[in-house]
Design an enzyme around this catalytic site. Structure first.
Site, PDB file in Angstrom:
ATOM      1  N   GLU A 113       2.406   7.853   8.764  1.00 39.33           N
ATOM      2  CA  GLU A 113       1.552   6.978   7.964  1.00 39.33           C
ATOM      3  C   GLU A 113       0.337   6.435   8.718  1.00 39.33           C
ATOM      4  OE1 GLU A 113       3.932   3.940   6.102  1.00 39.33           O
ATOM      5  OE2 GLU A 113       4.995   5.389   4.858  1.00 39.33           O
TER       6      GLU A 113
ATOM      7  N   GLU B  63      10.138  10.211   3.499  1.00 39.73           N
ATOM      8  CA  GLU B  63      10.688   8.886   3.187  1.00 39.73           C
ATOM      9  C   GLU B  63      10.627   8.656   1.691  1.00 39.73           C
ATOM     10  OE1 GLU B  63       9.011   5.454   5.192  1.00 39.73           O
ATOM     11  OE2 GLU B  63       8.942   6.521   7.098  1.00 39.73           O
TER      12      GLU B  63
HETATM   13  C1  FCB Z   1       7.169   2.921   5.390  1.00 38.62           C
HETATM   14  C2  FCB Z   1       7.458   2.994   6.865  1.00 38.62           C
HETATM   15  C3  FCB Z   1       8.901   2.746   7.225  1.00 38.62           C
HETATM   16  C4  FCB Z   1       9.531   1.683   6.364  1.00 38.62           C
HETATM   17  C5  FCB Z   1       9.266   1.938   4.904  1.00 38.62           C
HETATM   18  C6  FCB Z   1       9.892   0.938   3.972  1.00 38.62           C
HETATM   19  O1  FCB Z   1       5.844   2.533   5.209  1.00 38.62           O
HETATM   20  O2  FCB Z   1       7.096   4.250   7.370  1.00 38.62           O
HETATM   21  O3  FCB Z   1       8.951   2.454   8.595  1.00 38.62           O
HETATM   22  O4  FCB Z   1       9.100   0.438   6.780  1.00 38.62           O
HETATM   23  O5  FCB Z   1       7.894   1.979   4.664  1.00 38.62           O
END
Ligand code: FCB
Length: 446
Positions: free
Chosen positions: A166, A352
């Protein structure tokens, strides 16, 4: 309806990040990171929580690999702490730090779980921050050296590499909004950081390729979301296009098209980053896959009273997670098909996806039907995208464990596994047990 079956070699994983779970912040030669400094500074994190101990994963990694086995994972995405490996960011590697990751990787391989390593999940060595951090181009070189050390030492066990997690969040939450380390608020710096992060991605990719073999695959993880206008007025649609440029295209275009989006360069004006000759060719050199982190969509409207001319809008009457984020599974399908159409990555992985809810332990169990439903709905949308030809190769749930949620400290629980931080006990939640049935059957109910 028959269950929605996933492709035979589908990757089923869960994700974590070093600072959020490891603890052992100053053990075995580890140097301080910007998150140690940031969380130790009062006012930055809810309840003044820190990652000093977190889930104590540094000492309990074997137990945690056991949990992964119970969840039936065939892959685990974790991050390597740069200052654990190189305490001051460069120079001589710390053998004890490397040794921790070697032991972790060995434990994963012994359990038949494929390690997916992220090189940078936000914990820059403090010493490099003291020299200007990511807005100093020298940090790009240092990142390449770090990648080289890690690839050389760990390439036997690891063949899935993610350079950055990110970069949008690093650049803008860390350097424009100041809510993450290093807590800077400056658009010009933030934009320079975004460019240097992309360049360091290229630098790291070159370093890893130099040490790797034909099994290795390298990519980057971006946080991406569909951006919708509140109405179909021209002004709202323009606001949505601009927001999409800022949050999605600003990173996707240089990586896949070798150029920053024209409309955004114009919008940023004098704040636009300094780009040297050859940078964009390196940044756009082909990657093996794109990692996508998806949680929610964004809705915007034009707002003449705002300095940026627009404002974010909350969808009414929609379910939300404990983060306040709208549950919008259709957005995952929209995003995946758009990425496939506009950028054609050879492979995509959801690196994620998950949800925070206010979990409680009752009689040693955690009943979290909302989280199970969140994951289920998103998997169905992912499946739809696969059926339509999107080369989606896997799904990593955020997160394996409840953990340190950055500026929210320990107040937001995203885990498939509940963590009692005082006793350091773990309880697999109902959603985790359900996810285990999905990973074992390679399908979800449709
Ligand atoms: C993302 C991050 C991760 C976690 C999630 C909820 O932005 O990569 O570390 O905090 O959100």
């Amino acid at each position: 309806m028959p269950p929605a079956e996933f492709p035979r070699d589908f990757v089923w994983g869960a994700a974590t990040a070093a600072y959020q779970i490891e603890g052992a912040w100053n053990e075995d030669g580890k140097g301080p990171s910007i998150w140690d400094t940031f969380s130790h500074t009062p006012g930055n994190v809810v309840n003044e929580d820190t990652g000093d101990v977190a889930c104590d994963h540094y000492h309990r990694y074997q137990q945690d690999v056991g949990i992964m086995q119970e969840l039936g994972l065939n892959a685990y995405r974790f991050s390597i702490s740069w200052p654990r490996v190189l305490p001051t960011g460069s120079g001589r590697p710390n053998p004890q730090g490397l040794d921790f990751y070697k032991r972790l990787v060995d434990a994963l391989l012994a359990a038949d779980i494929q390690p997916w390593a992220t090189l940078y999940h936000w914990d820059l060595p403090q010493e490099l921050q003291d020299r200007g951090g990511w807005s100093n181009r020298d940090t790009v070189k240092r990142f390449g050296e770090y990648a080289h050390v890690v690839a050389r030492e760990l390439t036997d066990g690891i063949d899935r590499w993610i350079t950055h997690n990110e970069p949008w969040v690093v650049a803008f939450i860390g350097h424009l909004f100041g809510q993450h380390a290093p807590g800077i608020r400056d658009m010009r710096i933030a934009l320079q950081v975004s460019h240097d992060l992309l360049l360091s991605h290229a630098e790291a990719m070159e370093a890893i390729r130099g040490e790797s073999d034909e099994r290795d695959r390298i990519g980057i993880t971006l946080n991406l979301q569909p951006v919708h206008p509140q109405s179909d007025t021209q002004a709202d649609e323009e606001a949505a296009r601009r927001t999409d440029g800022f949050s999605n295209r600003w990173f996707l275009d240089p990586l896949y098209k070798g150029a920053y989006p024209e409309d955004m360069l114009e919008a940023f004006g004098d704040d636009a980053p300094e780009v040297q000759q050859g940078d964009l060719e390196r940044i756009s050199s082909p990657m093996d896959f794109l990692g996508v982190n998806y949680y929610t969509r964004t809705i915007v409207r034009a707002d003449p009273d705002s300095p940026v001319g627009m404002a974010q809008v909350q969808a009414e009457g929609r379910p939300r997670t404990e983060m306040g984020w709208e549950v919008y599974p259709e957005g995952l399908h929209e995003l995946l098909t758009r990425l496939h159409r506009d950028y054609r990555p050879p492979a995509i992985y959801i690196t994620e996806n998950g949800a925070a809810y206010d979990d409680v332990v009752t009689d040693g169990e955690v009943h979290d039907p909302q989280r199970r439903d969140y994951i289920h709905q998103h998997l169905l949308q992912a499946h739809r995208a696969i059926e339509e030809g999107v080369p989606l190769g896997g799904y990593f749930c955020w997160s394996l464990l409840d953990n340190f949620e950055w500026s929210f400290g320990y107040t937001k629980r995203f885990g498939l596994t509940y963590v009692d931080y005082y006793a350091q006990e773990r309880i697999i939640k109902d959603s985790g047990r359900w996810y285990a049935s999905v990973t074992r059957e390679n399908s979800v109910e449709s």
